[in-house]
Scaffold this motif. Structure first.
Motif, PDB file in Angstrom:
ATOM      1  N   VAL A  47     -22.389  44.089 -24.234  1.00 28.62           N
ATOM      2  CA  VAL A  47     -23.682  44.684 -24.578  1.00 28.62           C
ATOM      3  C   VAL A  47     -24.353  43.860 -25.668  1.00 28.62           C
ATOM      4  CG1 VAL A  47     -24.892  46.762 -25.320  1.00 28.62           C
ATOM      5  CG2 VAL A  47     -22.744  46.964 -24.042  1.00 28.62           C
ATOM      6  N   LEU A  48     -25.581  43.413 -25.415  1.00 27.50           N
ATOM      7  CA  LEU A  48     -26.313  42.644 -26.415  1.00 27.50           C
ATOM      8  C   LEU A  48     -26.960  43.538 -27.466  1.00 27.50           C
ATOM      9  CD1 LEU A  48     -28.228  39.731 -24.610  1.00 27.50           C
ATOM     10  CD2 LEU A  48     -26.337  39.574 -26.239  1.00 27.50           C
ATOM     11  N   ASP A  49     -27.527  44.655 -27.035  1.00 27.73           N
ATOM     12  CA  ASP A  49     -28.249  45.541 -27.945  1.00 27.73           C
ATOM     13  C   ASP A  49     -27.894  46.989 -27.601  1.00 27.73           C
ATOM     14  OD1 ASP A  49     -30.138  47.153 -29.260  1.00 27.73           O
ATOM     15  OD2 ASP A  49     -31.656  45.585 -29.215  1.00 27.73           O
ATOM     16  N   GLU A  50     -27.030  47.590 -28.408  1.00 24.56           N
ATOM     17  CA  GLU A  50     -26.568  48.956 -28.144  1.00 24.56           C
ATOM     18  C   GLU A  50     -27.736  49.938 -28.129  1.00 24.56           C
ATOM     19  OE1 GLU A  50     -23.667  50.114 -27.420  1.00 24.56           O
ATOM     20  OE2 GLU A  50     -22.131  48.715 -28.124  1.00 24.56           O
ATOM     21  N   SER A  51     -28.671  49.776 -29.046  1.00 25.16           N
ATOM     22  CA  SER A  51     -29.803  50.695 -29.132  1.00 25.16           C
ATOM     23  C   SER A  51     -30.676  50.619 -27.885  1.00 25.16           C
ATOM     24  CB  SER A  51     -30.635  50.372 -30.382  1.00 25.16           C
ATOM     25  OG  SER A  51     -31.767  51.217 -30.459  1.00 25.16           O
ATOM     26  N   SER A 106     -28.757  52.170 -24.922  1.00 27.47           N
ATOM     27  CA  SER A 106     -28.692  53.632 -24.998  1.00 27.47           C
ATOM     28  C   SER A 106     -30.030  54.262 -24.646  1.00 27.47           C
ATOM     29  CB  SER A 106     -28.269  54.060 -26.406  1.00 27.47           C
ATOM     30  OG  SER A 106     -26.961  53.613 -26.701  1.00 27.47           O
ATOM     31  N   GLU A 107     -31.114  53.654 -25.131  1.00 27.44           N
ATOM     32  CA  GLU A 107     -32.449  54.189 -24.841  1.00 27.44           C
ATOM     33  C   GLU A 107     -32.760  54.114 -23.348  1.00 27.44           C
ATOM     34  OE1 GLU A 107     -37.151  53.478 -26.067  1.00 27.44           O
ATOM     35  OE2 GLU A 107     -35.546  52.364 -27.092  1.00 27.44           O
ATOM     36  N   ARG A 108     -32.435  52.992 -22.733  1.00 24.39           N
ATOM     37  CA  ARG A 108     -32.685  52.846 -21.292  1.00 24.39           C
ATOM     38  C   ARG A 108     -31.826  53.821 -20.487  1.00 24.39           C
ATOM     39  NH1 ARG A 108     -35.684  48.376 -20.081  1.00 24.39           N
ATOM     40  NH2 ARG A 108     -35.936  46.876 -21.781  1.00 24.39           N
ATOM     41  N   GLU A 109     -30.582  54.009 -20.927  1.00 26.61           N
ATOM     42  CA  GLU A 109     -29.688  54.935 -20.234  1.00 26.61           C
ATOM     43  C   GLU A 109     -30.211  56.367 -20.344  1.00 26.61           C
ATOM     44  OE1 GLU A 109     -24.956  54.809 -19.745  1.00 26.61           O
ATOM     45  OE2 GLU A 109     -25.620  55.320 -21.764  1.00 26.61           O
ATOM     46  N   TRP A 110     -30.697  56.741 -21.536  1.00 24.90           N
ATOM     47  CA  TRP A 110     -31.230  58.090 -21.735  1.00 24.90           C
ATOM     48  C   TRP A 110     -32.497  58.290 -20.910  1.00 24.90           C
ATOM     49  CZ3 TRP A 110     -30.165  62.790 -23.132  1.00 24.90           C
ATOM     50  CH2 TRP A 110     -31.188  63.670 -23.468  1.00 24.90           C
ATOM     51  N   ASN A 111     -33.384  57.309 -20.902  1.00 26.28           N
ATOM     52  CA  ASN A 111     -34.624  57.424 -20.124  1.00 26.28           C
ATOM     53  C   ASN A 111     -34.333  57.553 -18.632  1.00 26.28           C
ATOM     54  OD1 ASN A 111     -36.190  57.236 -22.427  1.00 26.28           O
ATOM     55  ND2 ASN A 111     -36.541  55.041 -22.237  1.00 26.28           N
ATOM     56  N   GLU A 156     -29.954  45.125 -16.872  1.00 23.26           N
ATOM     57  CA  GLU A 156     -31.377  45.040 -17.233  1.00 23.26           C
ATOM     58  C   GLU A 156     -31.553  44.936 -18.745  1.00 23.26           C
ATOM     59  OE1 GLU A 156     -35.570  47.557 -16.886  1.00 23.26           O
ATOM     60  OE2 GLU A 156     -33.712  48.400 -16.061  1.00 23.26           O
ATOM     61  N   SER A 157     -30.817  45.742 -19.497  1.00 28.23           N
ATOM     62  CA  SER A 157     -30.923  45.717 -20.957  1.00 28.23           C
ATOM     63  C   SER A 157     -30.563  44.340 -21.505  1.00 28.23           C
ATOM     64  CB  SER A 157     -30.001  46.776 -21.566  1.00 28.23           C
ATOM     65  OG  SER A 157     -29.982  46.680 -22.977  1.00 28.23           O
ATOM     66  N   ASN A 158     -29.450  43.790 -21.036  1.00 31.23           N
ATOM     67  CA  ASN A 158     -29.023  42.469 -21.513  1.00 31.23           C
ATOM     68  C   ASN A 158     -30.034  41.398 -21.152  1.00 31.23           C
ATOM     69  OD1 ASN A 158     -26.672  43.393 -22.697  1.00 31.23           O
ATOM     70  ND2 ASN A 158     -25.383  42.925 -20.940  1.00 31.23           N
ATOM     71  N   TYR A 159     -30.575  41.478 -19.947  1.00 29.88           N
ATOM     72  CA  TYR A 159     -31.532  40.462 -19.495  1.00 29.88           C
ATOM     73  C   TYR A 159     -32.792  40.499 -20.352  1.00 29.88           C
ATOM     74  CZ  TYR A 159     -34.352  37.605 -16.331  1.00 29.88           C
ATOM     75  OH  TYR A 159     -35.150  36.610 -15.800  1.00 29.88           O
ATOM     76  N   ARG A 160     -33.363  41.675 -20.502  1.00 28.65           N
ATOM     77  CA  ARG A 160     -34.617  41.780 -21.252  1.00 28.65           C
ATOM     78  C   ARG A 160     -34.412  41.464 -22.733  1.00 28.65           C
ATOM     79  NH1 ARG A 160     -38.695  43.539 -18.254  1.00 28.65           N
ATOM     80  NH2 ARG A 160     -38.339  44.826 -16.396  1.00 28.65           N
TER      81      ARG A 160
END
Length: 271
Positions: free
Chosen positions: A173-177, A180-185, A52-56
């Motif tokens: 991973v395209l955007d580490e930040s 990480s934010e999505r994983e934490w949420n 999801e992170s990479n797609y968005r």
């Protein structure tokens, strides 16, 4: 993620692969796999946070590249398609389709002003060019004039998409930040759900009591959620229930002791 073995012309390689049309699928838009190639997929009903992170992230970057220097999103609306397809067995699949090449100008040689994916160009000795479509080739052939193919340039959106795919081939991973934010949420959401599930066993607790007990538990730095768990899949609901029950016992024990030790109305306070 796609695994790319790029040749000396990465853009051509990616363009060719992205425009390969699946033989067993129907598509609602004629642009798909003709002018717009498939770049990236995401099973949006799944729980793959990295996907999801990479797609968005990719979608935002590609749209931004298409609209760079423009006051609106007119270009990205045409060049980038965020499509969703559903299947009874596989659920929902989101796909980014990107227009590979710029729109060609209508042919100025023929009366129809025909548009085509590829044009031809005849160059005078002076350097002036005449660009024409397939329908006009016969006229140049009859005159014995030589000409060369003229293919529209790659779009800015596709160039960005190609860079993204090349980057993902080297690192997932395209955007580490963002990841990480999505994983934490997701972790916090799962932990909250586990606490709420544990609270169902104590239906007679007031909302205030339940909230105060939950805060005690969540702020306990010795609990498993503070010492060992970092991802949503780490959360053990049985452990949460046990630890929550322990904090609940302590909470009501403190309330009982406070009540028992409270001074009795009218009783003199010892000096």
């Amino acid at each position: 993620m796609p695994s790319l073995d790029l040749d000396t012309d990465p853009l051509y390689e990616i363009a060719t692969r992205s425009l390969v049309r699946p033989s067993d699928a129907l598509f609602w838009d004629d642009r798909l796999f003709t002018t717009h190639g498939a770049i990236l997929h995401w099973c949006e009903l799944g729980d793959d946070i990295l996907e999801e992170s990479n797609y968005r992230t990719a979608l935002d970057r590609i749209r931004a590249a298409a609209d760079s220097g423009r006051p609106d999103a007119e270009v990205s609306d045409a060049h980038v398609i965020d499509a969703s397809a559903r299947h009874f067995a596989f659920g929902s699949l989101r796909t980014i389709y990107v227009q590979v090449r710029e729109d060609a100008d209508p042919c100025k040689t023929c009366a129809e002003g025909q548009e085509a994916d590829a044009y031809w160009v005849f160059t005078f000795k002076s350097g002036r060019e005449v660009v024409f479509c397939d329908g006009c080739r016969d006229e140049f052939d009859e005159l014995g004039l030589s000409y060369e193919p003229r293919i529209p340039a790659y779009t800015a959106a596709f160039t960005e998409a190609a860079e993204i795919l090349t980057a993902l081939a080297g690192y997932p991973v395209l955007d580490e930040s963002d990841y990480s934010e999505r994983e934490w949420n997701a972790y916090q959401e799962t932990l909250t759900e586990a606490v709420e599930h544990a609270q169902k066993d104590y239906w007679d607790d007031s909302d205030q009591e339940a909230q105060e007990i939950a805060e005690r538990y969540l702020n306990d730095y010795s609990a498993m959620h503070r010492t060992e768990w970092i991802r949503a899949e780490d959360v053990n609901w049985a452990v949460v229930a046990k630890e929550y029950a322990g904090h609940r016992d302590s909470y009501f024990t403190e309330l009982a002791n406070a009540h028992l030790n409270a001074p009795i109305a009218g009783q003199p306070i010892a000096a």
